[in-house]
Scaffold this active site. Structure first.
Site, short mmCIF file in Angstrom:
data_model
loop_
_atom_site.label_atom_id
_atom_site.label_comp_id
_atom_site.label_asym_id
_atom_site.label_seq_id
_atom_site.Cartn_x
_atom_site.Cartn_y
_atom_site.Cartn_z
N VAL A 207 7.39 3.75 -2.54
CA VAL A 207 6.46 3.07 -3.50
C VAL A 207 5.90 3.89 -4.49
O VAL A 207 4.99 3.62 -5.40
CB VAL A 207 5.27 2.65 -2.43
N SER B 204 1.02 -1.27 -0.11
CA SER B 204 0.06 0.00 -0.08
C SER B 204 0.85 1.38 0.01
O SER B 204 2.20 1.24 0.09
CB SER B 204 -0.82 -0.02 1.32
N LYS B 205 0.34 2.29 -0.29
CA LYS B 205 0.91 3.68 -0.41
C LYS B 205 1.69 3.72 1.21
O LYS B 205 2.63 4.47 0.80
CB LYS B 205 -0.22 4.79 -0.44
N ARG B 206 1.08 3.51 2.19
CA ARG B 206 1.79 3.78 3.43
C ARG B 206 2.91 2.72 3.81
O ARG B 206 3.75 3.11 4.57
CB ARG B 206 0.88 3.59 4.49
N ASP B 207 3.01 1.73 3.07
CA ASP B 207 3.87 0.66 3.30
C ASP B 207 5.50 1.35 3.09
O ASP B 207 6.26 0.87 3.72
CB ASP B 207 3.92 -0.58 2.56
#
Ligand code: GLU
Length: 509
Positions: A276, A265-268
């Site tokens: 990312v 995900s974007k937050r990873d």
């Protein structure tokens, strides 16, 4: 595959920075198009004005350009099938929605939000799924249940309405996916999706199908998250009478988190310390997300890494230039299961491309100011240092901090070498060896090496015994690049000076 010339599209929505998974989708489209001598289109899907984000379209263009994916037809490039931005094609969609209504394949729906909520609550209370579909639509307010006159009146009055697709009840929808094989859905699993919204704008589904048809797209290559929408799309092709030229579908596997648990995900990125996004992105609110470019990744390395996240060649080759990738690429070798993102592998790829980079290319990758500071001995010298040290690092920015001693006397001397290897005997040999080199002007790596061999032989000692202290005298370090190449670059004059400094600072006699 049909005989139509291959045309594929990458169709992002400009709702924020392009996720690296989207970049991979673009890459597979690009590679497939080039492999088949076809065209790679970029279509901006911006029908959802609420989610529009300023700067996102430029970001998409810049990302593709940085990564070397040349767009054949698009907003900037033009082409015979434009416009390539959905907000500029709005006149096209309503026409088809109305054609579907006329053919009894779609209908006007006038239900208010309250009526919809009430319907859902009722269905849920009866343990039925709360869908607007073949079962429930007949008890709702739409052009299937209202009289023709009433519908006409409502339309003339300017009442709010939407257009929904009229899906059949309990009908099998089969289609072939190039990666997944035959896929079967039942129409009862779906609902009567909205085609035209209250503001008269199309939903993604309608606009996407109309455009793919009008742009003569032959293959739809997109992320797995669109698989559940595929049966609806198939129905739209069928209803619009376009089944004969319907594109082939290929749904790509998800990009997974490094531990394999869930979608990347974007937050990873910020949580796990890797980008990312291809390029750094500053949100309209000022929040910054890191990008591969700014982190010092080489575009070819990012491409290579992404190519292998979900696709594999028929042999074990790992390094692919874009041309090689295009030649080897085959949709049938894309895997069905998710691909785990691996940051160490990403760095490994960058290292490989760093090793292939020439000195001047490396110089271009180093921060300007840093490069300027290291030009004390000229640009050619700096380039040679970069070239010599690249094998030690993954990123160009890591090179110069490793090699301060190339640009001045060592600022520190490794204590371990000092304590373990620097003694009266080594001190004497090293002094003698360096003096030999200077007096005999032995200034190339090769000659320096053969002189060390003969020096060791003549004195009945092992060459290995002198190597580390020699490196230490010159660089202050215990390890580093190949020693004789390092000596050649530093040069005899500076070597003599460095010997003197060590003799004064760590006297043995
Ligand atoms: N606009 C969709 C997206 O943002 C495109 C999906 C498709 O390729 O059909 O991913």
């Amino acid at each position: 595959m049909s005989n139509r010339p291959v045309r594929v599209r990458f169709a992002p929505s400009p709702t924020g920075p392009l996720h690296i998974g989207g970049v991979r989708t673009a890459l597979y489209n690009y590679a497939f198009a080039k492999k088949n001598k076809g065209k790679f289109l970029l279509r901006i899907e911006d029908t959802d004005q609420k989610r529009f984000v300023e700067g996102a379209e430029d970001y998409i263009n810049e990302s593709l350009k940085w990564l070397g994916m040349k767009v054949d037809e698009g907003v900037r490039e033009g082409g015979d099938y434009g416009p390539y931005k959905q907000s500029e094609r709005m006149d096209k969609y309503a026409e088809y929605a109305h054609k579907l209504i006329k053919d009894d394949k779609a209908y006007y729906a006038f239900d208010t939000p309250e009526e919809l909520t009430e319907m859902r609550a009722k269905l849920e209370a009866n343990n039925m799924s709360a869908k607007y579909d073949a079962t429930s639509r007949m008890s709702m307010k739409n052009s299937l249940t209202l009289s023709e006159d009433e519908v006409k009146e409502r339309l003339e009055n300017g009442d709010n309405f939407i257009v929904r697709i009229k899906l059949p009840r309990n009908e099998e929808i089969r289609f072939h996916d190039v990666i997944r094989g035959w896929i079967v859905f039942n129409s009862s699993q779906l609902d009567d999706k909205v085609l035209l919204k209250e503001d008269g704008l199309p939903t993604y589904h309608l606009a996407n199908i109309v455009d793919d048809h009008l742009m003569e797209i032959t293959h739809v290559i997109r992320g797995e998250e669109w698989l559940p929408s595929a049966p609806l799309h198939i129905m739209l092709y069928r209803y619009l009478g376009w089944e004969d030229t319907m594109p082939e579908f290929a749904h790509l596997p998800l990009l997974l988190k490094p531990d394999g648990k869930g979608k990347l995900s974007k937050r990873d990125g910020d949580r796990l310390g890797f980008p990312v996004f291809p390029l750094e992105w500053k949100s309209p609110e000022g929040e910054i997300s890191s990008g591969y470019r700014e982190k010092g990744y080489i575009p070819e390395a990012v491409i290579n890494m992404l190519a292998l996240l979900g696709w594999h060649p028929s042999d074990n080759q790992e390094l692919f230039s874009m041309d090689e990738l295009v030649q080897a690429f085959d949709l049938e070798r894309v895997s069905k299961s998710g691909a785990k993102f691996d940051v160490d592998k990403a760095k490994w790829f960058n290292h490989q491309y760093l090793m292939q980079a020439s000195g001047p290319e490396l110089l271009a990758m180093v921060d300007n100011e840093l490069a300027l500071k290291h030009k004390v001995r000229g640009e050619e010298y700096l380039i040679k240092v970069l070239d010599l040290l690249k094998e030690k690092v993954n990123f160009a920015s890591e090179i110069l901090p490793l090699g301060d001693y190339f640009f001045g006397l060592p600022s520190t001397y490794d204590e371990k070498v000092l304590n373990k290897k620097w003694n009266a005997e080594t001190a004497e040999h090293i002094a003698a060896y360096i003096t030999d080199l200077v007096t005999e002007n032995k200034d190339t790596a090769e000659v320096m090496e053969s002189h060390l061999t003969s020096y060791a032989e003549t004195n009945g000692i092992s060459k290995g015994m002198l190597m580390q202290p020699l490196r230490w005298v010159i660089s202050g370090q215990a390890g580093g690049p190949p020693i004789f190449e390092m000596l050649e670059l530093i040069g005899l004059e500076s070597m003599a000076k460095r010997l003197q400094v060590v003799q004064e600072r760590f006297p043995m006699a």
